[in-house]
Scaffold this motif. Structure first.
Motif, PDB file in Angstrom:
ATOM      1  N   VAL A   1       4.755  10.163   0.807  1.00 32.54           N
ATOM      2  CA  VAL A   1       4.800  11.404   0.041  1.00 32.54           C
ATOM      3  C   VAL A   1       3.715  11.474  -1.026  1.00 32.54           C
ATOM      4  O   VAL A   1       3.643  12.452  -1.769  1.00 32.54           O
ATOM      5  CB  VAL A   1       6.188  11.594  -0.610  1.00 32.54           C
ATOM      6  CG1 VAL A   1       7.245  11.788   0.453  1.00 32.54           C
ATOM      7  CG2 VAL A   1       6.546  10.413  -1.514  1.00 32.54           C
ATOM      8  N   GLY A   2       2.869  10.442  -1.103  1.00 36.94           N
ATOM      9  CA  GLY A   2       1.809  10.479  -2.098  1.00 36.94           C
ATOM     10  C   GLY A   2       0.991   9.205  -2.074  1.00 36.94           C
ATOM     11  O   GLY A   2       1.348   8.227  -1.415  1.00 36.94           O
ATOM     12  N   SER A   3      -0.117   9.232  -2.777  1.00 37.22           N
ATOM     13  CA  SER A   3      -0.952   8.040  -2.917  1.00 37.22           C
ATOM     14  C   SER A   3      -1.649   8.098  -4.260  1.00 37.22           C
ATOM     15  O   SER A   3      -1.747   9.153  -4.894  1.00 37.22           O
ATOM     16  CB  SER A   3      -1.975   7.941  -1.779  1.00 37.22           C
ATOM     17  OG  SER A   3      -2.848   9.055  -1.804  1.00 37.22           O
ATOM     18  N   LEU A   4      -2.130   6.944  -4.686  1.00 38.37           N
ATOM     19  CA  LEU A   4      -2.748   6.846  -6.007  1.00 38.37           C
ATOM     20  C   LEU A   4      -3.810   5.758  -5.963  1.00 38.37           C
ATOM     21  O   LEU A   4      -3.537   4.626  -5.560  1.00 38.37           O
ATOM     22  CB  LEU A   4      -1.682   6.504  -7.047  1.00 38.37           C
ATOM     23  CG  LEU A   4      -2.083   6.538  -8.517  1.00 38.37           C
ATOM     24  CD1 LEU A   4      -2.461   7.949  -8.938  1.00 38.37           C
ATOM     25  CD2 LEU A   4      -0.923   6.019  -9.381  1.00 38.37           C
ATOM     26  N   ALA A   5      -5.023   6.119  -6.370  1.00 35.92           N
ATOM     27  CA  ALA A   5      -6.089   5.130  -6.517  1.00 35.92           C
ATOM     28  C   ALA A   5      -6.048   4.603  -7.943  1.00 35.92           C
ATOM     29  O   ALA A   5      -5.878   5.366  -8.893  1.00 35.92           O
ATOM     30  CB  ALA A   5      -7.438   5.768  -6.224  1.00 35.92           C
TER      31      ALA A   5
ATOM     32  N   GLU B   1      -5.756   1.055  -3.686  1.00 36.14           N
ATOM     33  CA  GLU B   1      -5.032   2.311  -3.486  1.00 36.14           C
ATOM     34  C   GLU B   1      -3.620   1.977  -3.042  1.00 36.14           C
ATOM     35  O   GLU B   1      -3.408   1.101  -2.200  1.00 36.14           O
ATOM     36  CB  GLU B   1      -5.720   3.192  -2.438  1.00 36.14           C
ATOM     37  CG  GLU B   1      -5.052   4.555  -2.298  1.00 36.14           C
ATOM     38  CD  GLU B   1      -5.841   5.504  -1.398  1.00 36.14           C
ATOM     39  OE1 GLU B   1      -5.323   6.586  -1.095  1.00 36.14           O
ATOM     40  OE2 GLU B   1      -6.962   5.142  -1.003  1.00 36.14           O
ATOM     41  N   VAL B   2      -2.657   2.662  -3.636  1.00 38.22           N
ATOM     42  CA  VAL B   2      -1.254   2.434  -3.292  1.00 38.22           C
ATOM     43  C   VAL B   2      -0.637   3.742  -2.824  1.00 38.22           C
ATOM     44  O   VAL B   2      -1.056   4.835  -3.223  1.00 38.22           O
ATOM     45  CB  VAL B   2      -0.463   1.868  -4.503  1.00 38.22           C
ATOM     46  CG1 VAL B   2      -0.947   0.473  -4.836  1.00 38.22           C
ATOM     47  CG2 VAL B   2      -0.574   2.775  -5.721  1.00 38.22           C
TER      48      VAL B   2
ATOM     49  N   ASP C   1      -3.684  -1.007   1.963  1.00 37.23           N
ATOM     50  CA  ASP C   1      -4.459  -1.817   2.904  1.00 37.23           C
ATOM     51  C   ASP C   1      -3.573  -2.610   3.857  1.00 37.23           C
ATOM     52  O   ASP C   1      -3.908  -2.777   5.030  1.00 37.23           O
ATOM     53  CB  ASP C   1      -5.428  -2.741   2.162  1.00 37.23           C
ATOM     54  CG  ASP C   1      -4.742  -3.579   1.090  1.00 37.23           C
ATOM     55  OD1 ASP C   1      -3.510  -3.469   0.932  1.00 37.23           O
ATOM     56  OD2 ASP C   1      -5.450  -4.343   0.397  1.00 37.23           O
ATOM     57  N   ASP C   2      -2.421  -3.100   3.378  1.00 36.91           N
ATOM     58  CA  ASP C   2      -1.582  -3.932   4.244  1.00 36.91           C
ATOM     59  C   ASP C   2      -0.089  -3.622   4.125  1.00 36.91           C
ATOM     60  O   ASP C   2       0.739  -4.331   4.687  1.00 36.91           O
ATOM     61  CB  ASP C   2      -1.816  -5.407   3.943  1.00 36.91           C
ATOM     62  CG  ASP C   2      -1.489  -5.766   2.490  1.00 36.91           C
ATOM     63  OD1 ASP C   2      -1.069  -4.863   1.723  1.00 36.91           O
ATOM     64  OD2 ASP C   2      -1.664  -6.938   2.121  1.00 36.91           O
ATOM     65  N   HIS C   3       0.251  -2.560   3.399  1.00 35.74           N
ATOM     66  CA  HIS C   3       1.649  -2.153   3.189  1.00 35.74           C
ATOM     67  C   HIS C   3       2.481  -3.222   2.478  1.00 35.74           C
ATOM     68  O   HIS C   3       3.709  -3.236   2.593  1.00 35.74           O
ATOM     69  CB  HIS C   3       2.325  -1.768   4.504  1.00 35.74           C
ATOM     70  CG  HIS C   3       1.897  -0.420   5.011  1.00 35.74           C
ATOM     71  ND1 HIS C   3       2.094  -0.012   6.308  1.00 35.74           N
ATOM     72  CD2 HIS C   3       1.265   0.609   4.391  1.00 35.74           C
ATOM     73  CE1 HIS C   3       1.607   1.199   6.470  1.00 35.74           C
ATOM     74  NE2 HIS C   3       1.105   1.605   5.317  1.00 35.74           N
ATOM     75  N   ALA C   4       1.836  -4.102   1.743  1.00 39.20           N
ATOM     76  CA  ALA C   4       2.581  -5.083   0.950  1.00 39.20           C
ATOM     77  C   ALA C   4       3.258  -4.379  -0.222  1.00 39.20           C
ATOM     78  O   ALA C   4       2.748  -3.387  -0.768  1.00 39.20           O
ATOM     79  CB  ALA C   4       1.644  -6.171   0.438  1.00 39.20           C
ATOM     80  N   PHE C   5       4.396  -4.904  -0.621  1.00 43.38           N
ATOM     81  CA  PHE C   5       5.140  -4.332  -1.745  1.00 43.38           C
ATOM     82  C   PHE C   5       4.290  -4.381  -3.013  1.00 43.38           C
ATOM     83  O   PHE C   5       3.703  -5.411  -3.348  1.00 43.38           O
ATOM     84  CB  PHE C   5       6.442  -5.110  -1.954  1.00 43.38           C
ATOM     85  CG  PHE C   5       7.206  -4.695  -3.175  1.00 43.38           C
ATOM     86  CD1 PHE C   5       7.671  -3.403  -3.328  1.00 43.38           C
ATOM     87  CD2 PHE C   5       7.480  -5.611  -4.187  1.00 43.38           C
ATOM     88  CE1 PHE C   5       8.383  -3.013  -4.460  1.00 43.38           C
ATOM     89  CE2 PHE C   5       8.181  -5.245  -5.317  1.00 43.38           C
ATOM     90  CZ  PHE C   5       8.638  -3.945  -5.464  1.00 43.38           C
ATOM     91  N   PHE C   6       4.232  -3.247  -3.718  1.00 43.37           N
ATOM     92  CA  PHE C   6       3.459  -3.171  -4.954  1.00 43.37           C
ATOM     93  C   PHE C   6       4.342  -2.876  -6.169  1.00 43.37           C
ATOM     94  O   PHE C   6       4.209  -3.532  -7.204  1.00 43.37           O
ATOM     95  CB  PHE C   6       2.376  -2.097  -4.836  1.00 43.37           C
ATOM     96  CG  PHE C   6       1.524  -1.979  -6.068  1.00 43.37           C
ATOM     97  CD1 PHE C   6       0.543  -2.918  -6.331  1.00 43.37           C
ATOM     98  CD2 PHE C   6       1.713  -0.941  -6.971  1.00 43.37           C
ATOM     99  CE1 PHE C   6      -0.242  -2.830  -7.479  1.00 43.37           C
ATOM    100  CE2 PHE C   6       0.935  -0.838  -8.115  1.00 43.37           C
ATOM    101  CZ  PHE C   6      -0.045  -1.783  -8.376  1.00 43.37           C
TER     102      PHE C   6
END
Length: 671
Positions: free
Chosen positions: A153-157, A164-165, A185-190
């Motif tokens: 539903v969104g992204s943020l640099a 970028e998440v 980049d790898d869908h790792a939890f941020f």
């Protein structure tokens, strides 16, 4: 080196460890540590805020195709209940699960199914989102129950970070979407954030938590704005609710049947049925077999965006927020007032906590009296009418803080600060006491008892059963509350399950509505906050009955009560009124507490709180007569709000359906 040791060394060498910071109102309050190796994730999660918080360890294991094979978690929950849960997929395809609330097995569980623990860490949510994204299916089955989906539903640099998440919304875990941030980049939890309250963020990125929160709020806002466009029905011109019983909140009696006319968002007239022959209303609503109530007022909320529709669907058209991020609440309140989102009218108390190792993080956490007085000045300058003082306020500050607030026209209430009794707080000038446990502690705390900890709950459960409410001490205290006009906000629903529910048993506050809730939510309601054996259950249950009797005596003595919840929006207020009646308060008086008293003690009686000519058309139409049977309060057929010079009708059925809840009654027809 032996082979098992060699394998262990290789795994350790390939494991990736990440540390996350848990933030409580921008202050660090705990950590989440994640160690990940091929096919295995280990988690250590803990934080402390307001003298409480979980301590939890998890292990997740996955097959080569990404399917979930093992989940194990142990620890202690926020209120001390044991966390002990497991899931296993065996070689023959069977899956088995065990938790404090249930256990079971399935021989034919889909391989793509994911496991939903009763209580999990933010890292689990991150891994869940990864699994759902990998499935690339519209829905993924969950065990033991449920269907889940995920959408970006969104992204943020993050400037200067080279990162970028993405923001992902998981549907099916709760009554509204659950949000999680993943690396793109790898869908790792941020991160997993709760805007305005805090969250869990990858270490080194704590300064980005506010930006993440703002982006997440924007996603939530888009959904709420869409519903605000789709769900209300404007009632232009004149509307009449015909032949309806209506609740006279001041007198606490049901009157009618009458015709109630609404015009330009306000109550225009109340007449005998059919008296106005030439009124020519643009809309007619049948009141036959129904009762019209003033909108209900929840006097103890900590409002978030996810609460708005639940409140309205349940007939709660006004709330008093008693502790929040001041900026977040002001923004949400403004959006409601401008009609950008649907929600109840909001009044706010100014929250002040003292600095201590047990502090609840907030906008104002002073370490000295001058700073505490300066916080009061800020609230007065921003139009607040009442303060909420919290556990770590020092006892010697209370009297000067109350005096300073009164000079500025503010009332004062809240928790009883640690190392004080409720009587001492009232004698120092408290205008209001929050929570039935805080009132009960008046008779139980000893010198040195630190109620900034879980002691404020446990001491009541362990010892209240022995109280003799006919003794002089109790009578004198109740007489003092009556003489001073001290308001009590008991929030019975917040404590009913804590003192009476055992693991695996239905939550008594929501058992009567659980069948209408999504299956995943139904299962979560089987989880108790406190572990009890037979002896403790008897003891704490008896203590709960003492609190119920104390509530009855407070009302019988004329101590003013207001109906707050500090629990699930909307549904909890309905239960709160049922508990008042169960305690021995007549249903009509319970309704007065939830309407007239709520408006009076939040300084809004001139506009809301009763059905009178000229007041705003904030109204609730229910099937049946809640004065005869308080349970009718759950059968809400229509909610009306007067705003922007016009009445707007809301279908509770449509509101509930937007949250995955089955409607309780059909919506009233408007013709």
């Amino acid at each position: 080196m032996k082979l098992p040791l060699l394998l262990a060394a290789l795994l350790a060498a390939t494991a990736q460890a990440q540390t996350y910071t848990v933030l409580c109102a921008r202050a660090e309050c705990g950590q989440l540590k994640v160690s990940e190796a091929p096919g295995r994730v280990e988690v250590d999660y803990r934080y402390r805020n307001n003298g409480r918080g979980p301590e939890q360890k998890e292990v997740l294991e996955f097959a080569a195709d990404g399917s979930w094979t093992t989940y194990r978690t142990e620890g202690v929950s926020t209120y001390g209940a044991r966390i002990d849960e497991s899931f296993e997929r065996q070689a023959d395809g069977r899956v088995l699960w065990r938790s404090p609330v249930d256990r079971g097995e399935r021989p034919d569980a889909p391989r793509e199914a994911v496991f939903l623990p009763v209580q999990a860490s933010p890292a689990w949510a991150g891994r869940l989102a990864q699994s759902l994204l990998a499935r690339k299916a519209a829905h993924t089955p969950a065990l033991p129950v449920g269907q889940l989906s995920v959408d970006k539903v969104g992204s943020l640099a993050l400037p200067g970070r080279g990162l970028e998440v993405g923001l992902y919304a998981i549907q099916g875990l709760d009554l509204q979407p659950s949000y999680v941030w993943l690396r793109e980049d790898d869908h790792a939890f941020f991160a997993k954030v709760d805007p305005g309250w805090g969250g869990t963020v990858l270490q080194g990125f704590e300064a980005d938590a506010d930006r993440l929160g703002e982006a997440q709020k924007a996603a939530e806002l888009a959904r709420l704005q869409r519903l605000a466009r789709e769900l209300p029905r404007p009632l232009p011109g004149l509307t009449v609710i015909e032949g309806v019983r209506w609740f006279d909140a001041n007198a606490a009696v049901m009157r009618g049947p009458s015709d109630v006319y609404l015009f330009e968002g306000r109550i225009a007239a109340i007449t005998a049925p059919g008296r106005f022959k030439n009124a020519a209303p643009a809309q007619r609503i049948s009141g036959r077999g129904r009762s019209l109530l003033p909108g209900l007022v929840d006097m103890h909320a900590h409002l978030g965006a996810g609460d708005l529709l639940l409140d309205l669907a349940s007939g709660v058209t006004a709330v008093r927020d008693v502790g929040n991020s001041n900026a977040e609440l002001a923004e949400l309140r403004g959006r409601i007032e401008r009609g950008e989102v649907l929600g109840p009218r909001v009044a706010a108390n100014g929250f002040i906590e003292g600095k201590s190792p047990f502090s609840s993080q907030a906008d104002f956490v002073p370490d000295n009296l001058p700073d505490a007085l300066a916080a009061i000045d800020w609230y007065a300058a921003h139009g607040y009418r009442q303060l909420k003082l919290y556990n770590s306020i020092r006892p010697e500050w209370v009297k000067p803080m109350v005096a300073h607030a009164r000079e500025l026209g503010l009332r004062t209430g809240g928790h009883v600060p640690a190392f004080m009794t409720a009587r001492q707080a009232v004698e120092a000038g408290f205008d209001e006491l929050h929570h039935i446990n805080q009132v009960t502690l008046n008779f139980l705390v000893g010198k040195g008892d630190d109620t900034r900890t879980l002691l404020r709950f446990n001491l009541v459960g362990d010892k209240a059963a022995d109280l003799k409410l006919n003794d002089r001490r109790t009578q004198d205290f109740i007489a003092l509350l009556k003489k001073r006009g001290t308001v009590v906000d008991p929030t019975m629903t917040a404590f009913e399950a804590q003192y009476t529910q055992r693991q695996g048993q239905p939550n008594p506050s929501y058992d009567m509505v659980a069948a209408n809730l999504p299956a995943v939510v139904q299962r979560s309601l089987l989880s108790a906050e406190v572990d009890m054996d037979d002896a403790k259950a008897r003891r704490w249950g008896a203590s709960w009955q003492v609190m119920m009797e104390l509530l009855r005596r407070l009302h019988a003595a004329g101590v003013p009560l207001v109906s707050g919840t500090d629990a699930t929006a909307g549904l909890a207020l309905q239960r709160e009124l049922e508990l008042y009646v169960k305690a021995g308060i007549p249903a009509a008086q319970a309704l007065k507490i939830a309407t007239w008293n709520g408006a009076k003690y939040s300084d809004r009686l001139a506009e809301i709180g009763s059905i009178e000519r000229g007041k705003r058309a904030d109204l609730v139409l229910v099937d049946g007569d809640p004065v005869a049977d308080i349970r009718a309060i759950r059968r809400v057929a229509l909610v009306i709000q007067g705003r922007d010079g016009q009445a707007h009708a809301l279908s509770p059925a449509a509101l509930y359906q937007s949250m995955g809840i089955l409607p309780f009654v059909p919506a009233a027809d408007i013709r």
